[in-house]
Design an enzyme around this catalytic site. Sequence first.
Site, PDB file in Angstrom:
ATOM      1  N   CYS B  77       0.832  -1.208   0.000  1.00 13.86           N
ATOM      2  CA  CYS B  77       0.000   0.000   0.000  1.00 13.86           C
ATOM      3  C   CYS B  77       0.867   1.259   0.000  1.00 13.86           C
ATOM      4  O   CYS B  77       1.508   1.564  -0.995  1.00 13.86           O
ATOM      5  CB  CYS B  77      -0.974  -0.035   1.178  1.00 13.86           C
ATOM      6  N   HIS B 178      -3.767  -4.737   0.373  1.00 18.06           N
ATOM      7  CA  HIS B 178      -3.201  -5.301   1.606  1.00 18.06           C
ATOM      8  C   HIS B 178      -3.297  -6.826   1.572  1.00 18.06           C
ATOM      9  O   HIS B 178      -4.360  -7.364   1.872  1.00 18.06           O
ATOM     10  CB  HIS B 178      -3.964  -4.772   2.820  1.00 18.06           C
ATOM     11  N   GLU B 180      -2.181  -8.876   3.650  1.00 20.03           N
ATOM     12  CA  GLU B 180      -2.431  -9.363   5.019  1.00 20.03           C
ATOM     13  C   GLU B 180      -3.887  -9.200   5.431  1.00 20.03           C
ATOM     14  O   GLU B 180      -4.285  -9.643   6.509  1.00 20.03           O
ATOM     15  CB  GLU B 180      -1.481  -8.654   6.000  1.00 20.03           C
TER      16      GLU B 180
END
Lengths: 266, 199
Positions: B77, B178, B180
Amino acid sequence: MITKRIIPCLDVKDGRVVKGINFKNLKDAGHPVKLAKMYDEQGADELVYLDISASPEGRKTMLDLVEKTADQVFIPLTVGGGISSVEDIRRILKAGADKVAINTAAVKNPEIIKKGATKFGSQCIVSAIDAKRVYENNKTKNVIETLEGKCWLEVYIYGGRKPTGIDAITWAKKVEELGAGEILLTSMDADGTKMGFDIPLTRTISEETNIPIIASGGAGTLEHIYEALTIGKADAALAASIFHYKEYTVGDIKNYLKERNVPVRI
Amino acid sequence: MKVAIIDYGMGNLRSVYRGLEYGGAKPVITIDREEIEDSDAIVLPGVGAFCDAINGLKGIEDIIKESSKEKPILGICLGLQLYFSESEEDGLHKGLDLMVGKVVKLPPTVKVPQMGWNSIKIKKESRLLDGIRDGEFFYFVHSFYAKPKEDVTVATTEYGVEIPAILEKGKLYATQFHPEKSGKIGLNLLKNFIAIAKE
């Protein structure tokens, strides 16, 4: 193409998920982390934890729950309830939440949104707005047309207990200007009724701002969610009881939406 | 396999930590020069504003640049945006200049930030994409996007404009989304990054 999001909401009290009607008559609905994992597997796009504990112990339990959730669930998590300072925001984000939802503290001191957005980024500051229709043709407010008559929309704080006299449309524009990255819009009239979202409310706020809107309150059927995301122009729909009581899975909702050409992640 | 997650400020680093751990790495959240030099790979996570992050990197900027020649770095990001020459976020700020181009604001025709799951269009092969198909969804949250002036784009996404979603240049890797926070598919991508670092 960006998809519309389906967000299960877990009202958490002292470590357990609860659900009531209009914030009253709370019933136990399960363990938060267990439910979070289940919704993730069903295809939930995000999760929201609303902390409705009133005690400091309850708040500590919440931080612990956020950590446990972030360790096991790899989708975005928003935490709201009782956040009153930049330090509270920092603690929750550090525990593993991606966003915080702020209502009462922001109404009492709008600077918390600005400070939070500057420090942690707009993307993690969600302005939670609880709004209720007031059926009067008040010239000092933004009056909208509904099937039930002309009304303006009043902001409530303290978990729906206290009216503020503030116009929700004006407030929504204000929080956008202060740096909120998203609005979690709950209709006090519709919440817990399962009679459908307040579509005029949702649509108006969505049209009057340029940040994503999460529609909340009133989801009872698949069609309600479809309406909020299409006619209501919401970017995401939030629901609680229809999931907790296993009336529909996240997958059921997404399949229904996909058949009707609403972009969803399946 | 030690992965240094660069800690240049505030926000949620727990998810990226757990995601890397899940992929079989030993992550460490740090801003310490020695620890970064000692790592096998680096992750520039995506939290906060551009200028705060660049300020946070002062003192280790040189190691990041040096490291990029010998070990893989993953920018997530904002981490992706930091690679570029400059950014328009809150005035004009100089970036790490590891990729040529500029970071600009999303167009006014769409809601800003872009927040949610968007699909990617694969433009060229990358080891980062092992097991990941064209059209797969990832979680995006951003108000700015990169406009590379060199051929580094691996995959794009559509949000008012075409946005680079995955970039690769030598040992530099980056995602605008993202991983994650992108469920199983995101963890898969992190695992691919770790596999690259293991070589």
